[in-house]
Motif scaffolding. Sequence first.
Motif, short mmCIF file in Angstrom:
data_model
loop_
_atom_site.label_atom_id
_atom_site.label_comp_id
_atom_site.label_asym_id
_atom_site.label_seq_id
_atom_site.Cartn_x
_atom_site.Cartn_y
_atom_site.Cartn_z
N GLN A 1 10.24 -8.85 -23.69
CA GLN A 1 9.77 -7.47 -23.70
C GLN A 1 8.33 -7.44 -23.16
OE1 GLN A 1 10.05 -5.69 -27.57
NE2 GLN A 1 12.07 -6.58 -27.98
N GLY A 2 8.02 -6.38 -22.44
CA GLY A 2 6.68 -6.28 -21.89
C GLY A 2 6.20 -4.85 -21.81
N ARG A 3 4.93 -4.70 -21.52
CA ARG A 3 4.29 -3.42 -21.28
C ARG A 3 3.56 -3.51 -19.94
NH1 ARG A 3 4.92 1.29 -23.49
NH2 ARG A 3 2.69 1.74 -23.53
N PHE A 4 3.40 -2.37 -19.29
CA PHE A 4 2.67 -2.38 -18.02
C PHE A 4 1.72 -1.20 -17.93
CE2 PHE A 4 6.11 0.52 -16.85
CZ PHE A 4 5.46 1.48 -16.08
N PHE A 5 0.67 -1.40 -17.17
CA PHE A 5 -0.20 -0.32 -16.73
C PHE A 5 -0.25 -0.42 -15.21
CE2 PHE A 5 -4.33 1.19 -15.24
CZ PHE A 5 -4.29 2.51 -15.70
N ARG A 6 -0.02 0.69 -14.55
CA ARG A 6 0.04 0.71 -13.09
C ARG A 6 -0.96 1.72 -12.56
NH1 ARG A 6 2.54 3.37 -8.70
NH2 ARG A 6 3.45 1.96 -7.13
N ARG A 7 -1.75 1.30 -11.60
CA ARG A 7 -2.70 2.18 -10.94
C ARG A 7 -2.23 2.37 -9.50
NH1 ARG A 7 -6.29 5.69 -12.63
NH2 ARG A 7 -7.21 4.16 -14.07
N GLY A 8 -2.01 3.62 -9.12
CA GLY A 8 -1.52 3.92 -7.79
C GLY A 8 -0.47 5.02 -7.83
N ALA A 9 -0.36 5.79 -6.75
CA ALA A 9 0.63 6.86 -6.68
C ALA A 9 2.03 6.25 -6.72
CB ALA A 9 0.43 7.67 -5.40
N PRO A 10 3.05 7.02 -7.15
CA PRO A 10 4.41 6.48 -7.22
C PRO A 10 4.90 5.91 -5.90
CG PRO A 10 4.29 8.56 -8.41
CD PRO A 10 2.97 8.40 -7.71
N GLU A 11 4.48 6.47 -4.80
CA GLU A 11 4.95 5.98 -3.50
C GLU A 11 4.12 4.80 -2.98
OE1 GLU A 11 2.14 9.48 -2.83
OE2 GLU A 11 3.81 8.98 -4.17
N ALA A 12 3.08 4.43 -3.69
CA ALA A 12 2.23 3.31 -3.26
C ALA A 12 2.92 1.98 -3.53
CB ALA A 12 0.89 3.36 -3.99
N PHE A 13 2.57 0.96 -2.75
CA PHE A 13 3.19 -0.35 -2.87
C PHE A 13 2.16 -1.41 -3.27
CE2 PHE A 13 6.21 1.88 -0.18
CZ PHE A 13 7.43 1.47 -0.72
N LEU A 14 2.66 -2.47 -3.86
CA LEU A 14 1.82 -3.60 -4.24
C LEU A 14 1.20 -4.23 -3.00
CD1 LEU A 14 4.18 -5.31 -6.86
CD2 LEU A 14 2.16 -3.93 -7.35
N ASN A 15 0.09 -4.92 -3.22
CA ASN A 15 -0.67 -5.61 -2.16
C ASN A 15 -1.40 -4.66 -1.23
OD1 ASN A 15 0.18 -8.12 -3.11
ND2 ASN A 15 1.95 -8.19 -1.73
#
Length: 559
Positions: free
Chosen positions: A183-197
Amino acid sequence: MATEAKTDPAKHLLRVALTHPECVEGEVLEPEYGRPRIRLDMNVEMPLDMKADGISRSGVRTREPVIIKLPAAFPWQSPLFYLREDFPRNFPHLMPFAATPRPCLVEGDQDEYFLQFGLVEYGIFHLVEQLAIWLRKAAVSGLIDPAQGWEPMLRRDFRDVVEIDADAARSVVNRNGGWIAWQGRFFRRGAPEAFLNTAAETWVSSKGETTPLMRKPDNPTFTSRLTDSDASLGNTVVGVVWPDKNSDGTPRISATYLPESVATLRDLRTRAAELGCGRGLESFLANVERSFAGMFLLAPIPIGIVLCVRRPIHLIGSASDIELLPYVVEIRANKNRSTLFAGGDDEPVAPAMHYQSLTVGLLQTLSGVRARPALAMLGCGSVGSKLAMHAARAGQRIAAVSDELSLRPHNMARHALGAKFVGTNKAEALAKELSGFDMTPVVHGGDLSLDLCDPDRSKQIIPRAAGAAINSTASLSVREALVSAVTPRLRARLFEAALFGRGRGAFLLADGAGHNPNHCDLIAELYATLDDERAAKLLFDPAGGLTEIQIGQRGRRCA
């Protein structure tokens, strides 16, 4: 020299670098994007048989060209060093993702190293010295010292983070190979359409709790909630994958150093196969896919993947030979999808930094203290709260907290907790703060002077798990009740801590073996033998001894 350093820093740097005995030649090159560049030719010392060939068995030449680029903030930022583009990549201490190989010359921040010498000339010379040492070690494959241990893959300055307990991840690894989902939790910064890197970055964490990969309407394994226009958080999973055994049944050991170059799902699959983790990774990803069969979720969900790699020797700073390689990839459960990974094999994968979870072991290591028995706190005021929080930060468990009073605004001047807890019970507030350290102390909110006399309630105040109890109430009645409640079966060591004279004096009482002498004996001895005039005045002054500070229009307390 000083004028040259200001008017032509490239010439000045070259002049200083050429004073190093291993720097045999150099020139100032044409600027690149308006920034100065310098080429140095470095002599590389190596064994005679390799020198005769002009190149070492590891691929380092006896004479290596190095390009130095000056940042815009030079000399407040250090020069950047680049090796030739076809320089071998299978070395530790190479900066990840650099299109042109960049050596990592110092442990820690290179700018700080450069600036510590005071003079620019000294900083330049010492960086060139570090470069010469780096090349010399690379020539004989000596950048990893077996006596120190295996050098973990350089993951410095990555934007994405996977936070897990390294020991917990290593403990699931067996010789047969496989995977497990946490099990994990996440925090994501960036618009939904944005991609990693590129425009999105993530922090994925797990406490190591196993979870089945099932997706049902009432299963909260994967969730996402917007907290801002370009930020979200929610539930996810972390997949821990370890290598299959060799065909002869022996553990798979990866002895070749590979710099971090994973940028896509294809790269991750290739890297996992190289490390013997290919089957486990594919099985984990397939189970994630099946868990979303017939389900849709518009928001991107980052998931963590940790490859556990066996090395031939223990890692530097660890007794384990298992290196953790963490990554983050995002799933998008869109309608009409053919896969959760919208980009297929080209789906971006972000190599991540590993942060150790907040554990007792981590706190003890960073505090430099050994394991100590759990504490029971009698009183959660300014003294008790600070003692409890300092103990918790040193990795000491808090077994119980007791206080009947509520936090008031004036407590904020000296209390360890913040203003958000004003108006709540002190013991409950302290327990909530300790929950962030993964501690769940027993909470007692009654009158200590009465409840210590009750055998059942006293077991809550000082539970069996506590190896010590600290009375920080500065209350005569609590001291008397605690002494009266002591039985030969009470194993916890008893302490009393108090501030007096408005914080200008303090005492700490510790009872003896078998609780003899007890705190009443000790306080009587303190009063009888205290011969320090200033301390005595602070302790016995009725206006500032152990008396309560009166704040607000509440009237005087009557008997």
